[in-house]
Scaffold this active site. Structure first.
Site, short mmCIF file in Angstrom:
data_model
loop_
_atom_site.label_atom_id
_atom_site.label_comp_id
_atom_site.label_asym_id
_atom_site.label_seq_id
_atom_site.Cartn_x
_atom_site.Cartn_y
_atom_site.Cartn_z
N HIS A 9 25.90 76.51 18.84
CA HIS A 9 25.62 75.79 20.08
C HIS A 9 26.25 76.54 21.25
CE1 HIS A 9 24.18 71.99 18.11
NE2 HIS A 9 24.80 72.57 17.10
N ASP A 55 19.35 71.29 7.57
CA ASP A 55 19.83 71.91 8.81
C ASP A 55 18.96 73.11 9.16
OD1 ASP A 55 21.39 72.27 11.08
OD2 ASP A 55 23.00 73.33 10.03
N ARG A 70 48.81 70.29 3.74
CA ARG A 70 49.64 69.51 4.65
C ARG A 70 48.88 69.07 5.90
NH1 ARG A 70 53.81 72.92 2.64
NH2 ARG A 70 53.36 74.51 4.21
N HIS A 76 27.10 68.02 8.15
CA HIS A 76 27.31 69.19 7.27
C HIS A 76 28.79 69.41 6.97
CE1 HIS A 76 27.75 71.16 11.17
NE2 HIS A 76 26.46 71.31 11.35
#
Length: 398
Positions: free
Chosen positions: A155, A288, A241, A230
């Site tokens: 994008h 997609d 962590r 996705h």
């Protein structure tokens, strides 16, 4: 695929085929029904619908012994195909993409947009909404512009913006009741308020292209987000962590996780991990797909971004980021069963049942039951697609 012939594609697509004039019974195949697989099963089609079988009633029979019959596939995240984009400004181009995916078994699909100026997206929504209203599409998915500049993927960064509720509402209104999903980054200013707005208006809020931490993702889910766009792609990696959005999205039973099963977006071990963790009832396989799906290698545009497709893999010309896929759902199905070792019944859930339920259309599509649309896919013993029926019409005749 050799040996198949394409029939008409429906009301708005060229070359519409006739509806079956009398009931047709498809016999002999292994049929995947909601309660399991039936060997030598029967599906009776009358008009556009599946009807209850009545062996006493005269009907044309079609022997499909040695084949599988599964429900038509449902794609909730697809940008185009057949050399055409769902962001095009002509209905004919959009229908080219629709027809391409139908011939690969996707009988229900939501058109996904790509980040652009709000006014441009509103104009695209107006055109797409007409195709939804006439039955060619099942809705609109806005992927961007409300996404993180740190996880923007394919994008254009300069077109991104924070998800202020007023801007989100502008796109919903432009879609005239056909907006099904909006992907956004909930950690951005206005993100949680926009998730709540979408939930209030019955539009799916999807977490994606996000840099959110684990805790921020939990907040988004509590606010009403129900889809992971996705999963793993365009979001922080799962760390021991810093579990990030991946752990939050996988662990919550309210969330459906999208997975792109093309062998490029996800390593098979990661796909298996996600599938087993979420469970077969919470996975939606998506494509997609961009313009090159079902078309071939070459240079394309994804929104304003140039994309090179080489050996079926789409990447931005500048920077090399993955730019959607060239996947079709028949390939995703075969890969799930033959490569990933997913049972056929679970693959059907991920490709048909779950996305249909998510979209709120399971009363009409997503399974092979009397009263539902006669949307089905015929596969041979190697799980290659050999036939597609949509609303009682053969799109690809076996």
């Amino acid at each position: 695929m050799p040996g198949r012939r394409a029939a008409g594609l429906g009301s708005s697509l060229p070359g519409g085929d006739r509806l079956t004039a009398e009931p047709t019974v498809l016999t002999g195949a292994r049929v995947v029904l909601p309660d399991g697989v039936v060997d030598g099963g029967r599906i009776t089609v009358e008009g556009r619908s599946i009807v209850a079988d009545d062996p006493r009633r005269p009907a044309a029979a079609r022997d499909l012994s040695g084949h599988w019959i599964v429900p038509g596939f449902v794609d909730i995240h697809v940008h185009g195909g057949g050399g055409a984009s769902f962001s095009a400004d002509r209905a004919e181009d959009i229908l080219t993409g629709v027809g391409t995916h139908r011939r690969h078994g996707t009988t229900t699909m939501v058109a996904s947009t790509v980040t652009g100026e709000l006014d441009d997206l509103a104009r695209q929504a107006a055109l797409l909404s007409e195709l939804v209203e006439q039955g060619d599409l099942a809705g609109i998915h806005f992927e961007g512009p409300f996404i993180s500049p740190h996880r923007c993927g394919a994008h254009k960064p300069s077109l991104l913006r924070d998800p202020h509720p007023s801007d989100v509402r502008k796109l919903i209104d432009a879609a005239r009741g056909t907006a099904k999903m909006v992907t956004l980054a909930p950690e951005l200013p206005g993100g949680l308020d926009s998730v709540r707005l979408l939930a209030e208006h019955g539009v799916i809020a999807a977490v994606g292209h996000t840099d959110a931490a684990y805790e921020a993702t939990l907040e988004a889910i509590e606010a009403g987000a129900t889809v992971a766009t996705h999963l793993f792609n365009a979001m922080p990696t799962l760390l021991h962590r810093q579990p990030g959005p991946v752990a939050a999205l996988l662990e919550d039973e309210r969330v459906t996780v999208e997975l792109v099963n093309d062998g490029v977006h996800l390593h098979p071990a990661v796909l298996e991990l996600a599938f087993r963790s979420a469970g077969a009832g919470r996975v939606a396989f998506i494509t997609d797909a961009m313009d090159a799906a079902g078309f071939g290698d070459g240079r394309y545009l994804l929104g304003p971004m140039e994309v090179d497709v080489t050996d079926g893999v789409a990447r931005l010309v500048e920077g090399g980021s993955i730019a959607g896929s060239t996947l079709t759902l028949d390939t995703a199905f075969k890969r799930a069963v033959t490569v990933d070792g997913i049972p056929v019944t679970d693959a059907v859930r991920a490709l048909s049942v779950n996305p249909a339920r998510l979209l709120g259309v399971y009363d009409r599509v997503g399974s092979l039951e009397p009263g539902k649309d006669a949307d089905l896919v015929v596969l041979n013993e190697a799980y290659d697609l050999v036939g597609v029926m949509r609303r009682g019409q053969w799109v690809v005749e076996p």
